[in-house]
Design a protein around this motif. Structure first.
Motif, short mmCIF file in Angstrom:
data_model
loop_
_atom_site.label_atom_id
_atom_site.label_comp_id
_atom_site.label_asym_id
_atom_site.label_seq_id
_atom_site.Cartn_x
_atom_site.Cartn_y
_atom_site.Cartn_z
N LEU A 75 -4.10 -3.94 7.13
CA LEU A 75 -3.47 -2.62 7.11
C LEU A 75 -3.64 -1.93 8.46
O LEU A 75 -2.70 -1.34 8.99
N ALA A 76 -4.84 -2.02 9.00
CA ALA A 76 -5.09 -1.37 10.28
C ALA A 76 -4.23 -2.00 11.38
O ALA A 76 -3.63 -1.28 12.19
N ARG A 77 -4.17 -3.31 11.39
CA ARG A 77 -3.37 -3.97 12.43
C ARG A 77 -1.89 -3.63 12.28
O ARG A 77 -1.18 -3.39 13.26
N ARG B 81 0.83 -1.20 0.00
CA ARG B 81 0.00 0.00 0.00
C ARG B 81 0.86 1.26 0.00
O ARG B 81 0.71 2.13 -0.86
N ARG C 25 -8.17 -4.64 4.54
CA ARG C 25 -8.48 -3.50 5.40
C ARG C 25 -8.01 -3.75 6.82
O ARG C 25 -7.34 -2.93 7.45
N SER C 26 -8.32 -4.92 7.34
CA SER C 26 -7.95 -5.20 8.72
C SER C 26 -6.44 -5.42 8.87
O SER C 26 -5.85 -5.04 9.87
N GLU D 105 -9.54 0.98 12.82
CA GLU D 105 -9.61 0.50 11.44
C GLU D 105 -10.26 1.55 10.54
O GLU D 105 -9.85 1.76 9.40
N TYR E 243 -6.50 -1.21 -2.51
CA TYR E 243 -6.94 -2.32 -1.66
C TYR E 243 -7.31 -3.53 -2.52
O TYR E 243 -7.01 -4.68 -2.17
N ARG F 206 -0.54 -0.96 10.89
CA ARG F 206 -0.33 0.43 11.27
C ARG F 206 -0.39 0.60 12.78
O ARG F 206 0.43 1.30 13.38
N ASP G 235 -6.30 6.67 4.16
CA ASP G 235 -6.23 6.34 2.72
C ASP G 235 -7.33 7.03 1.95
O ASP G 235 -7.59 6.68 0.80
N LEU H 119 -10.47 6.79 2.29
CA LEU H 119 -11.51 5.84 1.92
C LEU H 119 -12.66 5.82 2.94
O LEU H 119 -13.54 4.97 2.86
N SER I 193 -7.77 4.18 9.91
CA SER I 193 -6.81 3.67 8.91
C SER I 193 -7.37 3.88 7.50
O SER I 193 -6.66 4.31 6.59
N LEU I 194 -8.66 3.61 7.34
CA LEU I 194 -9.31 3.86 6.05
C LEU I 194 -9.28 5.34 5.72
O LEU I 194 -9.05 5.73 4.57
#
Lengths: 179, 242
Positions: free
Chosen positions: A154-156, A129, A151-152, B8, A136, A158, B15, B17, B11-12
């Motif tokens: 990336l969040a984890r 990313r 999505r999850s 989460e 995505y 970060r 981006d 989003l 985080s979006l």
């Protein structure tokens, strides 16, 4: 699609493919080998590429699958998949220009170490990313998972990096922690 | 107005989003805005890593070019060089997957040696001319057989000389593509070089000293052995097709 066309489509993505291969293998020499093998495999199966505009994620997915197949056949000493900390299992081997390797490791060491400590699926998703600029959807294609999983991940990733860096006194700039 | 979203969702948002409602909240909430900013700075940090600037080694493309069949498109015009009596046999041959045969090492080594030696000695041309027909006449006279000299698709035709491959008389046509000199050898029918080129037409391979060798079909059915310090697709496309 002949070889010349394939090369012209693939060539702009050689750098991204090599960087991704280097992340997966943690070795310059192995990355070269993986990247070349991935390109040859991709050429062999070029007729399965339905959309030439998606050749980048397609190449990266090919490399990832090859890498996973290889390590499944090897002893489990490549520890990134299970998310263990650096220092355990096989360390990245210095390859090629040692001075360059040492310079790379000097700074910014904390961030590179933190990234290396993540499970492979999370660190790869984040790399694809942030560094390779994949969407995505494209990351989902590379990792062969649903977009929600991307999505999850990336969040984890970060969240874990921010938490790691916050606790590292040498990197005070980053503010804001994971939820 | 919604409450602070989970990480989460932030985080979006980093981006771009997230939904409009979330974006509106972040614009009003210093804490959430700070977290989104931290996520974005993380991305900046990753992109600044030395590993993010690694480039693929140049040999990657070269090795690939040497291992895949460049496979120029089949056209009726391109097949005009086929001798009619052998056309069916040749069609059967090209219909087969040619795979990744390497250009014979002996041929590659000999051709590269002759190519480099001539330039090192400053004797690359015995006859200098940019006129393809004139060069063809010179070589035909020198070799006592008719040869065809195609004009280049780009760059220029420099001239020609008589030389030898494996000790047998051969014509060499010199082209220049930018700053790179290319030699096209025209081995005689039945010669060792011609026999070594059989079934290799349309193939390229990396050779020693940074050179590339391509074996291409000539209009007269005889092989053209090209040598130069160019990527294979560039070398293979140097000659104009008729």
């Amino acid at each position: 699609m002949n070889g010349t066309t394939f090369l012209s489509l693939a060539r702009p993505h050689f750098d991204a493919l090599f960087r991704f291969a280097r992340r997966l293998t943690r070795s310059h020499a192995d990355a070269e080998d993986l990247a070349q093998t991935a390109l040859l495999k991709a050429f062999e199966y070029r007729e399965t590429l339905r959309d030439e505009g998606r050749i980048k994620p397609w190449l990266l997915r090919t490399a990832r699958n090859l890498h996973l197949n290889r390590i499944r056949d090897e002893r489990p000493h490549l520890v990134l998949l299970d998310g263990s900390r650096p220092g355990e299992g096989t360390a990245a081997e210095p390859q090629g220009n040692l001075e360059e390797e040492l310079h790379e490791r000097a700074l910014p060491d904390e961030l590179a170490l933190a990234l290396a400590s993540l499970p492979e699926d999370q660190s790869s998703a984040l790399w694809l990313r942030e560094v390779e600029g994949l969407s995505y959807e494209e990351i989902a294609e590379v990792q062969q998972c649903p977009i929600g999983t991307v999505r999850s991940r990336l969040a984890r990733a970060r969240g874990a990096l921010l938490e790691h860096l916050q606790s590292a006194p040498s990197i005070p700039r980053v503010r804001g922690g994971a939820a | 107005m919604i409450g602070c979203p989970d990480f989460e969702t932030l985080s979006l948002a980093a981006d771009d989003l997230a939904s409009e409602a979330v974006a509106a909240h972040i614009a009003e909430c210093a804490a959430c805005a700070s977290r989104v900013e931290a996520i974005r700075r993380l991305g900046d940090g990753l992109r600044a890593l030395p590993a993010a600037r690694h480039q693929a080694p140049p040999e990657l493309g070269r090795r690939l070019e040497g291992r895949i069949d460049l496979g120029r498109p089949r056209t009726r015009r391109r097949m005009a060089w086929m001798i009619p009596a052998a056309a069916a046999a040749v069609l059967a041959l090209v219909a087969l997957p040619l795979g990744r045969k390497a250009v014979p090492e002996a041929l590659a080594d000999e051709a590269v040696s002759q190519h480099l030696r001539a330039f090192a000695a400053g004797r690359s041309c015995q006859h200098e001319s940019g006129d393809a027909e004139e060069v063809a006449r010179f070589l035909s006279g020198k070799l006592a057989r008719e040869v065809a000299v195609p004009p280049p698709a780009r760059g220029r035709l420099v001239g020609a000389r008589g030389c030898s491959l494996f000790g047998e008389r051969t014509g060499a046509v010199i082209y220049q593509d930018g700053a790179v000199s290319v030699t096209m050898f025209l081995p005689a029918p039945g010669s060792r070089a011609a026999r070594a080129s059989e079934n290799m037409q349309g193939h390229c391979a990396p050779a020693r000293d940074g050179q590339t060798i391509c074996v291409l079909p000539g209009e007269d059915g005889e092989p053209r052995v090209m040598v130069g310090e160019l990527p294979a697709p560039q070398l293979a496309s140097l000659l104009a097709s008729r």
